[in-house]
Design a protein around this motif. Structure first.
Motif, PDB file in Angstrom:
ATOM      1  N   ARG A 145       0.767  -1.280  -0.004  1.00  0.00           N
ATOM      2  CA  ARG A 145       0.067   0.072  -0.007  1.00  0.00           C
ATOM      3  C   ARG A 145       0.824   1.424  -0.168  1.00  0.00           C
ATOM      4  NH1 ARG A 145      -4.592  -0.425   4.402  1.00  0.00           N
ATOM      5  NH2 ARG A 145      -4.866   1.598   3.090  1.00  0.00           N
ATOM      6  N   SER A 146       1.935   1.053   0.896  1.00  0.00           N
ATOM      7  CA  SER A 146       2.750   2.375   0.899  1.00  0.00           C
ATOM      8  C   SER A 146       3.475   2.798  -0.311  1.00  0.00           C
ATOM      9  CB  SER A 146       3.777   2.322   1.878  1.00  0.00           C
ATOM     10  OG  SER A 146       3.274   2.084   3.310  1.00  0.00           O
ATOM     11  N   LEU A 147       4.187   1.549  -1.117  1.00  0.00           N
ATOM     12  CA  LEU A 147       4.723   1.771  -2.343  1.00  0.00           C
ATOM     13  C   LEU A 147       3.844   2.200  -3.389  1.00  0.00           C
ATOM     14  CD1 LEU A 147       7.584   1.686  -3.167  1.00  0.00           C
ATOM     15  CD2 LEU A 147       7.576  -0.588  -3.599  1.00  0.00           C
ATOM     16  N   SER A 148       2.625   1.772  -3.337  1.00  0.00           N
ATOM     17  CA  SER A 148       1.558   2.005  -4.323  1.00  0.00           C
ATOM     18  C   SER A 148       1.402   3.705  -4.440  1.00  0.00           C
ATOM     19  CB  SER A 148       0.081   1.570  -4.123  1.00  0.00           C
ATOM     20  OG  SER A 148       0.398  -0.016  -4.344  1.00  0.00           O
ATOM     21  N   GLY A 149       1.199   4.110  -3.103  1.00  0.00           N
ATOM     22  CA  GLY A 149       0.990   5.654  -3.062  1.00  0.00           C
ATOM     23  C   GLY A 149       2.308   6.393  -3.236  1.00  0.00           C
ATOM     24  N   LEU A 150       3.268   5.819  -3.142  1.00  0.00           N
ATOM     25  CA  LEU A 150       4.502   6.532  -3.516  1.00  0.00           C
ATOM     26  C   LEU A 150       4.688   6.531  -4.890  1.00  0.00           C
ATOM     27  CD1 LEU A 150       7.094   5.364  -0.720  1.00  0.00           C
ATOM     28  CD2 LEU A 150       6.396   7.558  -1.089  1.00  0.00           C
ATOM     29  N   THR A 151       4.292   5.191  -5.409  1.00  0.00           N
ATOM     30  CA  THR A 151       4.348   5.319  -7.211  1.00  0.00           C
ATOM     31  C   THR A 151       3.360   6.342  -7.777  1.00  0.00           C
ATOM     32  OG1 THR A 151       4.649   3.166  -6.813  1.00  0.00           O
ATOM     33  CG2 THR A 151       3.972   4.086  -9.226  1.00  0.00           C
TER      34      THR A 151
ATOM     35  N   ALA B 252      -3.376   7.175 -11.119  1.00  0.00           N
ATOM     36  CA  ALA B 252      -4.707   6.617 -10.678  1.00  0.00           C
ATOM     37  C   ALA B 252      -4.517   5.093 -10.298  1.00  0.00           C
ATOM     38  CB  ALA B 252      -5.454   6.764 -11.939  1.00  0.00           C
ATOM     39  N   ALA B 253      -3.622   4.392 -10.991  1.00  0.00           N
ATOM     40  CA  ALA B 253      -3.331   2.962 -10.645  1.00  0.00           C
ATOM     41  C   ALA B 253      -2.806   2.987  -9.193  1.00  0.00           C
ATOM     42  CB  ALA B 253      -2.764   2.193 -11.602  1.00  0.00           C
ATOM     43  N   GLY B 254      -1.833   3.671  -9.000  1.00  0.00           N
ATOM     44  CA  GLY B 254      -1.294   3.682  -7.772  1.00  0.00           C
ATOM     45  C   GLY B 254      -2.145   3.848  -6.529  1.00  0.00           C
ATOM     46  N   ILE B 255      -3.018   4.980  -6.635  1.00  0.00           N
ATOM     47  CA  ILE B 255      -4.049   5.553  -5.719  1.00  0.00           C
ATOM     48  C   ILE B 255      -4.842   4.117  -5.505  1.00  0.00           C
ATOM     49  CG2 ILE B 255      -5.987   6.753  -5.345  1.00  0.00           C
ATOM     50  CD1 ILE B 255      -4.249   9.145  -6.637  1.00  0.00           C
ATOM     51  N   ALA B 256      -5.555   3.737  -6.675  1.00  0.00           N
ATOM     52  CA  ALA B 256      -6.284   2.404  -6.719  1.00  0.00           C
ATOM     53  C   ALA B 256      -5.557   1.208  -5.897  1.00  0.00           C
ATOM     54  CB  ALA B 256      -6.651   2.205  -8.010  1.00  0.00           C
ATOM     55  N   GLY B 257      -4.262   1.136  -6.142  1.00  0.00           N
ATOM     56  CA  GLY B 257      -3.447   0.135  -5.308  1.00  0.00           C
ATOM     57  C   GLY B 257      -3.535   0.135  -3.839  1.00  0.00           C
ATOM     58  N   VAL B 258      -3.389   1.490  -3.416  1.00  0.00           N
ATOM     59  CA  VAL B 258      -3.650   1.935  -1.850  1.00  0.00           C
ATOM     60  C   VAL B 258      -4.848   1.342  -1.325  1.00  0.00           C
ATOM     61  CG1 VAL B 258      -3.747   3.810  -0.309  1.00  0.00           C
ATOM     62  CG2 VAL B 258      -2.053   3.883  -2.126  1.00  0.00           C
ATOM     63  N   PHE B 259      -5.966   1.573  -1.994  1.00  0.00           N
ATOM     64  CA  PHE B 259      -7.380   1.323  -1.387  1.00  0.00           C
ATOM     65  C   PHE B 259      -7.527  -0.188  -1.800  1.00  0.00           C
ATOM     66  CE2 PHE B 259      -7.114   5.637  -1.800  1.00  0.00           C
ATOM     67  CZ  PHE B 259      -7.396   6.004  -0.267  1.00  0.00           C
TER      68      PHE B 259
ATOM     69  N   LYS C 245      -2.515  -5.571  -7.609  1.00  0.00           N
ATOM     70  CA  LYS C 245      -1.951  -6.705  -8.367  1.00  0.00           C
ATOM     71  C   LYS C 245      -2.417  -6.980  -9.847  1.00  0.00           C
ATOM     72  CE  LYS C 245      -0.599  -8.435  -4.596  1.00  0.00           C
ATOM     73  NZ  LYS C 245       0.758  -8.362  -4.071  1.00  0.00           N
ATOM     74  N   THR C 246      -3.129  -5.959 -10.280  1.00  0.00           N
ATOM     75  CA  THR C 246      -3.529  -6.025 -11.515  1.00  0.00           C
ATOM     76  C   THR C 246      -3.126  -4.741 -12.437  1.00  0.00           C
ATOM     77  OG1 THR C 246      -5.953  -5.580 -11.348  1.00  0.00           O
ATOM     78  CG2 THR C 246      -5.560  -7.782 -11.243  1.00  0.00           C
ATOM     79  N   LEU C 247      -4.199  -3.644 -11.886  1.00  0.00           N
ATOM     80  CA  LEU C 247      -3.885  -2.396 -12.697  1.00  0.00           C
ATOM     81  C   LEU C 247      -2.389  -1.693 -12.671  1.00  0.00           C
ATOM     82  CD1 LEU C 247      -7.122  -0.639 -11.710  1.00  0.00           C
ATOM     83  CD2 LEU C 247      -6.582  -1.523 -13.930  1.00  0.00           C
ATOM     84  N   LEU C 248      -1.968  -1.619 -11.483  1.00  0.00           N
ATOM     85  CA  LEU C 248      -0.838  -1.110 -11.081  1.00  0.00           C
ATOM     86  C   LEU C 248       0.467  -1.846 -12.002  1.00  0.00           C
ATOM     87  CD1 LEU C 248       0.781   1.050  -9.737  1.00  0.00           C
ATOM     88  CD2 LEU C 248       1.018  -0.305  -7.813  1.00  0.00           C
ATOM     89  N   PRO C 249       0.499  -3.122 -11.831  1.00  0.00           N
ATOM     90  CA  PRO C 249       1.826  -3.523 -12.927  1.00  0.00           C
ATOM     91  C   PRO C 249       1.630  -3.242 -14.139  1.00  0.00           C
ATOM     92  CG  PRO C 249       0.401  -5.382 -11.788  1.00  0.00           C
ATOM     93  CD  PRO C 249       0.004  -4.101 -11.262  1.00  0.00           C
TER      94      PRO C 249
ATOM     95  N   GLY D  14       8.196   3.600 -12.568  1.00  0.00           N
ATOM     96  CA  GLY D  14       7.422   2.375 -12.815  1.00  0.00           C
ATOM     97  C   GLY D  14       7.876   1.227 -12.072  1.00  0.00           C
ATOM     98  N   GLY D  15       9.397   1.069 -11.880  1.00  0.00           N
ATOM     99  CA  GLY D  15       9.960   0.175 -10.974  1.00  0.00           C
ATOM    100  C   GLY D  15       9.305  -0.179  -9.658  1.00  0.00           C
ATOM    101  N   MET D  16       9.032   1.092  -8.982  1.00  0.00           N
ATOM    102  CA  MET D  16       8.275   1.082  -7.730  1.00  0.00           C
ATOM    103  C   MET D  16       7.089   0.543  -7.842  1.00  0.00           C
ATOM    104  SD  MET D  16       9.343   4.748  -5.935  1.00  0.00           S
ATOM    105  CE  MET D  16       8.133   5.320  -6.524  1.00  0.00           C
ATOM    106  N   GLY D  17       6.229   0.694  -8.874  1.00  0.00           N
ATOM    107  CA  GLY D  17       4.914   0.292  -8.989  1.00  0.00           C
ATOM    108  C   GLY D  17       4.967  -1.364  -9.297  1.00  0.00           C
ATOM    109  N   LEU D  18       6.121  -1.649 -10.015  1.00  0.00           N
ATOM    110  CA  LEU D  18       6.152  -3.296 -10.038  1.00  0.00           C
ATOM    111  C   LEU D  18       6.514  -4.123  -8.841  1.00  0.00           C
ATOM    112  CD1 LEU D  18       8.054  -3.418 -13.622  1.00  0.00           C
ATOM    113  CD2 LEU D  18       5.460  -3.963 -13.204  1.00  0.00           C
ATOM    114  N   LEU D  19       7.354  -3.458  -8.219  1.00  0.00           N
ATOM    115  CA  LEU D  19       7.851  -3.596  -6.878  1.00  0.00           C
ATOM    116  C   LEU D  19       6.602  -3.800  -5.941  1.00  0.00           C
ATOM    117  CD1 LEU D  19      10.082  -5.031  -4.894  1.00  0.00           C
ATOM    118  CD2 LEU D  19      10.723  -2.714  -4.336  1.00  0.00           C
ATOM    119  N   ALA D  20       5.903  -2.753  -6.053  1.00  0.00           N
ATOM    120  CA  ALA D  20       4.543  -2.650  -5.083  1.00  0.00           C
ATOM    121  C   ALA D  20       3.429  -4.154  -5.286  1.00  0.00           C
ATOM    122  CB  ALA D  20       3.756  -1.308  -5.145  1.00  0.00           C
ATOM    123  N   ALA D  21       3.428  -4.109  -6.546  1.00  0.00           N
ATOM    124  CA  ALA D  21       2.768  -5.235  -7.080  1.00  0.00           C
ATOM    125  C   ALA D  21       2.880  -6.726  -6.591  1.00  0.00           C
ATOM    126  CB  ALA D  21       2.480  -5.407  -8.344  1.00  0.00           C
TER     127      ALA D  21
END
Length: 151
Positions: free
Chosen positions: A27-33, A70-77, A83-87, A138-145
């Motif tokens: 969640r935190s890394l999704s928000g940072l992304t 938008a994908a990162g914010i969705a990943g926070v919640f 696991k789908t949109l963000l990666p 983008g790498g942060m988003g992939l890692l978050a996933a």
């Protein structure tokens, strides 16, 4: 005599450190992304605007930034979005960053003297390594996933 286990509630920075140590940082890394992609897209907009958006591909990272946010914010919640949109969004912006590095290298080569005059053209031409910064986001988003979700 056996040692007693003490259970203390973790608060603040201790909870954050514990989550990172256990790989629970999704969640935190999704928000940072999300935040990183907005800041990066704004900076890219200003830099590409200075170049008058001379190549239509200059709009791609500007448009992708808010989508990744938008994908990162969705990943926070939502775990499902993380696991789908963000990666998908993160992989797209990584690919665009690699494409941008190629286009910037081509731009340096097209300056007078090309790579033979590399020192001058790297300073005066398009910033060669700048597109790689968007790949970090983008790498942060992939890692978050792939990380586990915080409790």
């Amino acid at each position: 005599m056996t040692p007693r286990k003490t259970t203390t509630a973790l608060h603040g920075i201790d909870r954050l450190v514990r989550n990172i140590e256990t790989g629970r940082f999704e969640r935190s890394l999704s928000g940072l992304t999300a935040a990183g992609s907005l800041v990066t897209a704004a900076e890219i907009y200003f830099e590409h605007d200075k170049a008058s958006f001379g190549n239509p591909w200059m709009w791609a990272p500007v448009a992708l930034g808010p989508m990744v946010a938008a994908a990162g914010i969705a990943g926070v919640f939502s775990k499902r979005a993380a696991k789908t949109l963000l990666p998908i969004a993160a992989a797209t912006i990584v690919a665009n960053g690699l494409q941008g590095t190629y286009l910037h290298a081509r731009g340096v080569a097209q300056k007078p003297g090309g790579w033979r005059n590399a020192r001058y053209n790297l300073e005066m031409g398009p910033p060669l390594l700048a597109p790689l910064l968007v790949t970090v986001v983008g790498g942060m988003g992939l890692l978050a996933a792939i990380l586990r979700r915080e409790k």
